[in-house]
Design a protein around this motif. Structure first.
Motif, short mmCIF file in Angstrom:
data_model
loop_
_atom_site.label_atom_id
_atom_site.label_comp_id
_atom_site.label_asym_id
_atom_site.label_seq_id
_atom_site.Cartn_x
_atom_site.Cartn_y
_atom_site.Cartn_z
N PRO A 48 4.78 7.94 -4.55
CA PRO A 48 4.60 8.75 -3.34
C PRO A 48 3.87 8.01 -2.22
O PRO A 48 4.18 8.22 -1.04
N ARG A 49 2.94 7.14 -2.56
CA ARG A 49 2.22 6.40 -1.52
C ARG A 49 3.15 5.51 -0.73
O ARG A 49 2.93 5.28 0.47
N GLY A 54 11.04 8.08 3.59
CA GLY A 54 11.21 9.52 3.42
C GLY A 54 10.23 10.31 4.25
O GLY A 54 10.58 11.34 4.84
N TRP A 55 8.98 9.86 4.30
CA TRP A 55 7.96 10.58 5.08
C TRP A 55 8.31 10.58 6.57
O TRP A 55 8.16 11.58 7.25
N PHE A 59 14.90 11.28 4.90
CA PHE A 59 15.95 10.76 4.03
C PHE A 59 15.34 10.38 2.68
O PHE A 59 14.38 9.62 2.63
N THR A 60 15.94 10.87 1.59
CA THR A 60 15.35 10.68 0.27
C THR A 60 16.18 9.77 -0.64
O THR A 60 15.89 9.66 -1.83
N LYS A 154 -1.06 3.89 9.48
CA LYS A 154 -2.13 4.31 10.40
C LYS A 154 -1.97 5.77 10.81
O LYS A 154 -2.96 6.50 10.97
N ILE A 155 -0.71 6.23 10.97
CA ILE A 155 -0.48 7.60 11.43
C ILE A 155 -0.30 8.58 10.27
O ILE A 155 -0.34 9.79 10.47
N TRP A 156 -0.08 8.04 9.05
CA TRP A 156 0.12 8.90 7.88
C TRP A 156 -1.26 9.26 7.33
O TRP A 156 -1.79 8.64 6.43
#
Length: 605
Positions: A48-49, A54-55, A59-60, A154-156
């Protein structure tokens, strides 16, 4: 529950993320940024990190990348995902780009003016990938700029922590060699090449070399780590030491050091050369760090990857055993589905219901985990090559549906991957023709005999030829390598148009031609096969395939008139073997169904 069926994210929620990334790029003086699907280990399945693509986009799929500029955001996907991507991204902000038909460099030349600065994270791209991109941009006035920190990170703000999965030992009797023996083999290769060390960046290479398995990535029992193996056989592993219990450390012995990830950079900058580094899998940053000290680099294939791909007798035996238990579980599912088909009007059944039933049956056979998210597509969902059912997309199974089930398991002695396609009751007889052509392609690979030195690219056309005669094809490879108790997709060997690596005895591959009609149905039939020596009356050095997967292939969808007598004989012999091997493993009611499902094709027609 092994598989999560949570719904995909709302495409709209990715729009502000795209805006935030553009703002961060502007603050860095960048005109574009490349967001790959891969992590620092070029993993197909990421934690997940590391799920940055996808984040950002929604799109997965397991392959692809995005390129973001101030005005455009392209999501590059291959033929497997061109239906799926449309449902997952905000199409008014992200644009699907057919890849590899459209190269990133060509797209960037059109999207940016001369002088444009394109950022990339050098830990997430291989050296070969960056070289190819630089070559494509040559003369454009566009420049690739490596970033010390990833602007997306940085934005996540709620990015998950790095995984710390516990490491377990892989038994020597199933591995067929001790870790010390493997390290001795690899270090001897380094000495023969006059190399001082090799940098390993692929988690499955490290896991295989040390006879360990991990839990950092769901469904892939690998340890996320980097490693350096020296010419004397000593191995330094760079990861979170908390993953290793005292028992595992003791088993690895004094010749294996476990070091924190922060120790990797100083280790790379203090190596004596020549150092073997694989430009096709190692991060660009690994090369840059070694080059910063003018250390000589030997750009060669990861020295572990071919020994790992060429399974020994013990590994093959473990895979055979795992496939028998798995075949029994899938047979039980197929029997259950055939009984459920007449009841669909009064007793609703959905894709998730089938997937959960299959997990239940595999659990009873000792599964540790599934080997990938089950691809369970009914009707039009089956036409999405790598469809992943969620609570939002879960479709009720309808009478006359064609159902495609592609699934696999991780067992304590092997890894499985199998696909079967079946009708739910009556069906449109027009499907018999493409189904039979897919089956003929699968049989052609299964029966193939070929001289040593032949590669997957040479065999790929055998699987496609029956479909080509009908003006049909499929947009994925015919087969991929499979690990022994490791990743279900294992490089570097494949059966595909682009695989030029010679096939060798012991390599395990999938055999999975298919056909997909968008909006209607999908067909795929898949067994796993292992390369073995084959008889030649002329005394030639020939190879062939042993089938590992044993489970009925649906005969209701076959048009026997299209098949040759040799093809029918192969299928009847295969089904006889299914009865012999799987029959004793299932209950009496399933055994009765199995006998009917595998009766000779002439009797079934």
């Amino acid at each position: 529950m092994f598989q999560s069926f949570e719904s995909h994210s709302n495409p709209a929620q990715h729009i502000p993320r795209l805006a935030a990334l553009r703002g961060e790029l502007a603050s860095r003086g960048l005109d574009g940024f490349i967001v790959p699907r891969a992590d620092a280990h070029q993993s197909e399945y990421v934690s997940p990190r590391d799920a940055r693509l996808g984040w950002l986009t929604g799109f997965t799929g397991s392959a692809g990348f995005a390129v973001v500029t101030p005005e455009r955001a392209g999501v590059f996907i291959d033929g497997r995902y061109r239906v799926q991507v449309k449902a997952e991204i905000a199409l008014d902000h992200f644009t699907p780009v057919p890849w590899p038909e459209v190269k990133a460099a060509v797209w960037l030349r059109e999207a940016l003016p001369q002088g444009g600065r394109i950022g990339y994270d050098p830990w997430l791209h291989t050296r070969r990938e960056i070289r190819e991109l630089e070559k494509g941009l040559a003369g454009s006035g566009l420049a690739l700029i490596a970033q010390d920190t990833n602007p997306l990170d940085k934005i996540w703000t709620d990015q998950p922590e790095a995984p710390v999965g516990r490491v377990r030992l892989w038994p020597d009797d199933i591995a067929g060699e001790t870790s010390a023996q493997k390290r001795g083999r690899i270090s001897a290769k380094l000495r023969d090449a006059k190399a001082q060390a090799a940098v390993l960046t692929l988690p499955d290479s490290i896991s295989w070399l040390l006879n360990i398995r991990g839990a950092d990535v769901q469904k892939n029992p690998v340890v996320l780590a980097f490693a350096i193996i020296e010419h004397d056989g000593h191995v330094a592993v760079f990861t979170d030491p908390a993953k290793f219990s005292p028992e595992v450390r003791q088993a690895l012995g004094n010749e294996v050091s476990i070091l924190p990830l922060v120790a990797l950079t100083p280790a790379l900058t203090n190596l004596a050369g020549p150092v073997v580094v694989d430009p096709g899998s190692a991060p660009d940053q690994v090369f840059s760090l070694i080059e910063s000290m003018d250390t000589l680099i030997d750009e060669s294939l990861d020295p572990v990857i071919m020994p790992k791909a060429t399974k020994n007798a013990a590994e093959i035996a473990g895979m055979r055993a795992a496939h028998l238990r798995d075949g029994a579980a899938v047979a039980e599912l197929l029997c259950w589905l055939e009984a459920r088909a007449p009841l669909l009007e009064t007793e609703p059944l959905t894709e998730i219901g089938i997937a959960r039933k299959l997990e239940e049956l595999r659990s009873a056979r000792g599964i540790l985990d599934i080997s990938f998210d089950t691809i369970l597509g009914s009707g039009p969902n089956g036409a999405i090559n790598h469809y992943r059912v969620t609570e939002a997309t879960d479709r009720r199974i309808l009478p006359r549906d064609i159902v495609l089930i592609d699934s696999g398991g991780q067992y304590d002695d092997g890894t499985t991957d199998i696909t079967r396609t079946l009708p739910m009751g009556d069906f449109d007889p027009a499907i018999r023709r493409p189904y039979t052509r897919v089956l003929q392609g699968m049989i052609a690979i299964s029966r193939a005999r070929f001289p040593r030195g032949v590669a997957g690219a040479h065999l790929d056309a055998l699987a496609r030829a029956p479909l080509w005669m009908e003006g049909m094809d499929y947009d994925h490879g015919t087969g991929h390598g499979v690990g022994a108790g490791l990743s279900v997709h294992e490089g570097p060997v494949r059966i595909s148009r682009v695989s030029e690596i010679p096939l060798q005895p012991g390599m395990i591959l999938s055999n999975e031609p298919g056909y997909y009609r968008e909006g209607e149905y999908g067909i795929r039939i898949e067994n796993l096969i292992v390369i073995e020596p084959a008889h030649s009356p002329d005394g030639r050095d020939m190879l062939g395939f042993e089938t590992l997967t044993f489970c009925p292939i649906d005969t209701r969808l076959i048009d026997p008139a299209l098949m040759s007598s040799d093809e029918i004989a192969w299928l009847d012999a295969y089904h006889a073997k299914v009865r012999e091997l799987i029959g004793p493993l299932v209950a009496e009611d399933v055994r009765d169904w199995l006998i009917a499902a595998t009766r000779p094709l002439g009797a079934a027609a």
